[in-house]
Motif scaffolding. Sequence first.
Motif, PDB file in Angstrom:
ATOM      1  N   ASP A 210       0.829  -1.208   0.000  1.00  0.00           N
ATOM      2  CA  ASP A 210       0.000   0.000   0.000  1.00  0.00           C
ATOM      3  C   ASP A 210       0.863   1.258   0.000  1.00  0.00           C
ATOM      4  O   ASP A 210       0.565   2.234  -0.703  1.00  0.00           O
ATOM      5  CB  ASP A 210      -0.922   0.011   1.219  1.00  0.00           C
ATOM      6  N   LEU A 211       1.948   1.216   0.769  1.00  0.00           N
ATOM      7  CA  LEU A 211       2.793   2.396   0.868  1.00  0.00           C
ATOM      8  C   LEU A 211       3.488   2.699  -0.459  1.00  0.00           C
ATOM      9  O   LEU A 211       3.686   3.862  -0.826  1.00  0.00           O
ATOM     10  CB  LEU A 211       3.829   2.192   1.977  1.00  0.00           C
ATOM     11  N   ARG A 212       3.833   1.671  -1.207  1.00  0.00           N
ATOM     12  CA  ARG A 212       4.447   1.884  -2.522  1.00  0.00           C
ATOM     13  C   ARG A 212       3.475   2.638  -3.448  1.00  0.00           C
ATOM     14  O   ARG A 212       3.890   3.504  -4.223  1.00  0.00           O
ATOM     15  CB  ARG A 212       4.844   0.557  -3.165  1.00  0.00           C
ATOM     16  N   VAL A 213       2.189   2.288  -3.379  1.00  0.00           N
ATOM     17  CA  VAL A 213       1.187   2.983  -4.198  1.00  0.00           C
ATOM     18  C   VAL A 213       1.048   4.428  -3.729  1.00  0.00           C
ATOM     19  O   VAL A 213       0.938   5.358  -4.540  1.00  0.00           O
ATOM     20  CB  VAL A 213      -0.164   2.251  -4.135  1.00  0.00           C
ATOM     21  N   ILE A 214       1.080   4.633  -2.409  1.00  0.00           N
ATOM     22  CA  ILE A 214       0.923   5.985  -1.858  1.00  0.00           C
ATOM     23  C   ILE A 214       2.023   6.912  -2.354  1.00  0.00           C
ATOM     24  O   ILE A 214       1.782   8.081  -2.673  1.00  0.00           O
ATOM     25  CB  ILE A 214       0.919   5.933  -0.312  1.00  0.00           C
ATOM     26  N   THR A 215       3.269   6.393  -2.444  1.00  0.00           N
ATOM     27  CA  THR A 215       4.377   7.238  -2.913  1.00  0.00           C
ATOM     28  C   THR A 215       4.179   7.678  -4.356  1.00  0.00           C
ATOM     29  O   THR A 215       4.756   8.680  -4.785  1.00  0.00           O
ATOM     30  CB  THR A 215       5.727   6.496  -2.792  1.00  0.00           C
ATOM     31  N   LYS A 216       3.372   6.932  -5.105  1.00  0.00           N
ATOM     32  CA  LYS A 216       3.075   7.314  -6.493  1.00  0.00           C
ATOM     33  C   LYS A 216       1.877   8.253  -6.571  1.00  0.00           C
ATOM     34  O   LYS A 216       1.779   9.085  -7.473  1.00  0.00           O
ATOM     35  CB  LYS A 216       2.820   6.066  -7.337  1.00  0.00           C
ATOM     36  N   LEU A 217       0.941   8.110  -5.627  1.00  0.00           N
ATOM     37  CA  LEU A 217      -0.271   8.935  -5.652  1.00  0.00           C
ATOM     38  C   LEU A 217      -0.010  10.354  -5.161  1.00  0.00           C
ATOM     39  O   LEU A 217      -0.705  11.290  -5.562  1.00  0.00           O
ATOM     40  CB  LEU A 217      -1.361   8.297  -4.776  1.00  0.00           C
ATOM     41  N   ILE A 218       0.981  10.511  -4.266  1.00  0.00           N
ATOM     42  CA  ILE A 218       1.276  11.833  -3.699  1.00  0.00           C
ATOM     43  C   ILE A 218       2.633  12.303  -4.217  1.00  0.00           C
ATOM     44  O   ILE A 218       3.637  11.609  -4.047  1.00  0.00           O
ATOM     45  CB  ILE A 218       1.289  11.779  -2.156  1.00  0.00           C
ATOM     46  N   GLN A 219       2.670  13.462  -4.832  1.00  0.00           N
ATOM     47  CA  GLN A 219       3.914  13.988  -5.387  1.00  0.00           C
ATOM     48  C   GLN A 219       4.876  14.412  -4.280  1.00  0.00           C
ATOM     49  O   GLN A 219       4.464  14.850  -3.201  1.00  0.00           O
ATOM     50  CB  GLN A 219       3.623  15.195  -6.286  1.00  0.00           C
ATOM     51  N   ASP A 220       6.194  14.275  -4.573  1.00  0.00           N
ATOM     52  CA  ASP A 220       7.245  14.722  -3.643  1.00  0.00           C
ATOM     53  C   ASP A 220       7.013  14.182  -2.235  1.00  0.00           C
ATOM     54  O   ASP A 220       7.142  14.894  -1.239  1.00  0.00           O
ATOM     55  CB  ASP A 220       7.322  16.259  -3.602  1.00  0.00           C
ATOM     56  N   ASN A 221       6.697  12.892  -2.176  1.00  0.00           N
ATOM     57  CA  ASN A 221       6.289  12.278  -0.909  1.00  0.00           C
ATOM     58  C   ASN A 221       7.512  11.786  -0.119  1.00  0.00           C
ATOM     59  O   ASN A 221       7.783  10.594  -0.027  1.00  0.00           O
ATOM     60  CB  ASN A 221       5.330  11.114  -1.206  1.00  0.00           C
ATOM     61  N   THR A 222       8.246  12.717   0.456  1.00  0.00           N
ATOM     62  CA  THR A 222       9.446  12.353   1.223  1.00  0.00           C
ATOM     63  C   THR A 222       9.095  11.504   2.439  1.00  0.00           C
ATOM     64  O   THR A 222       9.788  10.529   2.753  1.00  0.00           O
ATOM     65  CB  THR A 222      10.208  13.609   1.684  1.00  0.00           C
ATOM     66  N   SER A 223       8.013  11.852   3.126  1.00  0.00           N
ATOM     67  CA  SER A 223       7.623  11.087   4.315  1.00  0.00           C
ATOM     68  C   SER A 223       7.227   9.663   3.937  1.00  0.00           C
ATOM     69  O   SER A 223       7.490   8.709   4.678  1.00  0.00           O
ATOM     70  CB  SER A 223       6.469  11.777   5.046  1.00  0.00           C
ATOM     71  N   GLY A 224       6.614   9.510   2.747  1.00  0.00           N
ATOM     72  CA  GLY A 224       6.231   8.181   2.283  1.00  0.00           C
ATOM     73  C   GLY A 224       7.453   7.311   2.021  1.00  0.00           C
ATOM     74  O   GLY A 224       7.498   6.140   2.409  1.00  0.00           O
ATOM     75  N   PHE A 225       8.465   7.877   1.367  1.00  0.00           N
ATOM     76  CA  PHE A 225       9.685   7.112   1.092  1.00  0.00           C
ATOM     77  C   PHE A 225      10.440   6.794   2.380  1.00  0.00           C
ATOM     78  O   PHE A 225      11.058   5.735   2.489  1.00  0.00           O
ATOM     79  CB  PHE A 225      10.583   7.872   0.112  1.00  0.00           C
ATOM     80  N   LEU A 226      10.399   7.701   3.348  1.00  0.00           N
ATOM     81  CA  LEU A 226      11.045   7.435   4.644  1.00  0.00           C
ATOM     82  C   LEU A 226      10.360   6.261   5.346  1.00  0.00           C
ATOM     83  O   LEU A 226      11.026   5.337   5.832  1.00  0.00           O
ATOM     84  CB  LEU A 226      10.988   8.690   5.523  1.00  0.00           C
ATOM     85  N   LYS A 227       9.026   6.278   5.354  1.00  0.00           N
ATOM     86  CA  LYS A 227       8.279   5.163   5.965  1.00  0.00           C
ATOM     87  C   LYS A 227       8.564   3.858   5.239  1.00  0.00           C
ATOM     88  O   LYS A 227       8.741   2.801   5.862  1.00  0.00           O
ATOM     89  CB  LYS A 227       6.770   5.446   5.926  1.00  0.00           C
ATOM     90  N   LEU A 228       8.591   3.932   3.908  1.00  0.00           N
ATOM     91  CA  LEU A 228       8.826   2.738   3.098  1.00  0.00           C
ATOM     92  C   LEU A 228      10.213   2.165   3.383  1.00  0.00           C
ATOM     93  O   LEU A 228      10.384   0.943   3.549  1.00  0.00           O
ATOM     94  CB  LEU A 228       8.679   3.092   1.622  1.00  0.00           C
ATOM     95  N   ALA A 229      11.206   3.029   3.457  1.00  0.00           N
ATOM     96  CA  ALA A 229      12.573   2.587   3.756  1.00  0.00           C
ATOM     97  C   ALA A 229      12.648   1.930   5.124  1.00  0.00           C
ATOM     98  O   ALA A 229      13.295   0.889   5.304  1.00  0.00           O
ATOM     99  CB  ALA A 229      13.526   3.779   3.694  1.00  0.00           C
ATOM    100  N   MET A 230      11.956   2.504   6.102  1.00  0.00           N
ATOM    101  CA  MET A 230      11.981   1.961   7.465  1.00  0.00           C
ATOM    102  C   MET A 230      11.296   0.605   7.532  1.00  0.00           C
ATOM    103  O   MET A 230      11.769  -0.314   8.210  1.00  0.00           O
ATOM    104  CB  MET A 230      11.329   2.945   8.437  1.00  0.00           C
ATOM    105  N   LEU A 231      10.196   0.454   6.793  1.00  0.00           N
ATOM    106  CA  LEU A 231       9.496  -0.831   6.784  1.00  0.00           C
ATOM    107  C   LEU A 231      10.351  -1.917   6.158  1.00  0.00           C
ATOM    108  O   LEU A 231      10.444  -3.040   6.669  1.00  0.00           O
ATOM    109  CB  LEU A 231       8.159  -0.711   6.054  1.00  0.00           C
ATOM    110  N   TYR A 232      10.969  -1.601   5.033  1.00  0.00           N
ATOM    111  CA  TYR A 232      11.848  -2.584   4.390  1.00  0.00           C
ATOM    112  C   TYR A 232      12.994  -2.975   5.329  1.00  0.00           C
ATOM    113  O   TYR A 232      13.334  -4.146   5.460  1.00  0.00           O
ATOM    114  CB  TYR A 232      12.414  -2.019   3.085  1.00  0.00           C
ATOM    115  N   TYR A 233      13.590  -1.988   5.958  1.00  0.00           N
ATOM    116  CA  TYR A 233      14.711  -2.244   6.869  1.00  0.00           C
ATOM    117  C   TYR A 233      14.268  -3.131   8.028  1.00  0.00           C
ATOM    118  O   TYR A 233      14.944  -4.098   8.380  1.00  0.00           O
ATOM    119  CB  TYR A 233      15.258  -0.915   7.383  1.00  0.00           C
ATOM    120  N   GLN A 234      13.122  -2.809   8.607  1.00  0.00           N
ATOM    121  CA  GLN A 234      12.624  -3.566   9.763  1.00  0.00           C
ATOM    122  C   GLN A 234      12.343  -5.023   9.422  1.00  0.00           C
ATOM    123  O   GLN A 234      12.397  -5.894  10.291  1.00  0.00           O
ATOM    124  CB  GLN A 234      11.360  -2.905  10.327  1.00  0.00           C
TER     125      GLN A 234
END
Length: 504
Positions: A210-234
């Motif tokens: 879901d978060l991957r789709v959100i990063t595409k739906l919202i432009q310049d979504n820095t917070s989305g990419f940060l969350k996505l990176a943290m989830l992958y890392y975790q």
Amino acid sequence: MRKKMTFLNSLHRTVYSLWIILISLDMHILEVESTSAAEVDRHLQMGVQMLAKGQLHDALSHFHAAIDGDPTNYLSYYRRATVYLALGRARPGLQDLDEVIKLKPDFTAARAQRGGVLVKLGRLEEAHIDLEHVLRKDQNHEEANKLYVMIEPLKMEILEAYSSVRTGSYQHAILLLKNIIERCPWDASLRELRMEAYQAVGDISNAIADLRVITKLIQDNTSGFLKLAMLYYQTGEVEQGLNEIRECLKLDPDHKECFTFYKKVKKVNKLVTNAQEFANEKKYEDCTATASKILREEKEYDEVRFLAYDKLCQCQSRTDSEAAVEACQRAIDIKEEARLYCDMAEALLLEEKYDEALNSYQKALNIDEGLQRAKEGVDKVQKLKKQASKRDYYKILGVKRTAGKDEIKKAYRSLAQKWHPDHYEGKEKEKAEKMFIDIAAAKEVLTDEEMREKFDRGEDPLDPEQQQQGPGGHGFNPFQHFHFQHGGFPGGGFHGGGFKFHFN
């Protein structure tokens, strides 16, 4: 009077010249407008042709050109909006539909299409207004009727979904949101709500989707990419986490949180990569040291710590079998995998804990009944248990099964000097000779890679009975490899006064 007439003639000629210039300019403008209109029409026709063929990007280029040529043509905007929406680009598609309705408010098809887009975006109140407008003009409009009657029940479902998340009914919310998002796929807020529910029930893979789709739906979504990176890392996907945090920094190189997390993930990813490379290169001590650094760097997330325990389980079994067993167990406690039970079994075999090793292989087979490594392991345990009652070359030299060649040669030289037959008389001499032969045999087997591998599998390459069962059926007598000769000592380096022992 003559001067006056000259002036009037001159003025008349000037006015006439200006008139000729203006006529020429007007004709040129008419010609340009005519050419522009023809060019615009050509782009529109080409765009429609490309659209019919499914060549959406080519169609988009032609509609761009048509709008540049005539920004007042509502049909150009309408057709470009159709292409944008086909490409899943809701925002520019909606902007074009807004422009169409601004230029031609009574264009029902555009209002119906905009109503459908607004529903997909979750903007239900605005969609309701557009659809009402369409139905006032055409009460039998099929698509408008379908969407119009859906809006109120959809609003109620969305309210219920938010309430379910607030009250902790996450599974119910997930089921509701599945149906809601099918009808409002471009509403980022609904996906964020479902992502929250997925995280709450521990379904991180779907939360990431879901978060991957959100990063595409919202432009310049820095917070989305940060969350996505943290989830992958975790979840232990360290390299993917690094890729996503880089996307955040591409959008904003000065983003403080993204840069801080980037430094950590980059460091851990480097350690994970190095540990794997050391394991591949059989540099087991370097592998162990690097994996231990991962544990010092990451103290919170088990999935990342698993990567370290996994490598310790593999590499320490070659250097420290007792520590390897502990590392394997810690890895299994986080993520139970058949291969880890096999790694543990092999470490236990080095400790000569045959029953425990057999139990580990059985657990591996319980997870994956077709795992060949585990099947071969069970057979190996049986052979090693049988071998334990016979000659053990590791015990003869007094070294561990993890010993390297240098350690084996050192132990051999020390024991060969101790049991040199020249040092003994009478019956003790016979015992020394037997020990001497066993020591030499142990050195021969354990310093030869192929023979050592056989022995570690439970086969004695110097056992005549076992070799007779092999290809050709010929026995192998280790005593044929040794003979005594007056003057010295096997393997060179030691010389006594009695005889020389040759190790062939």
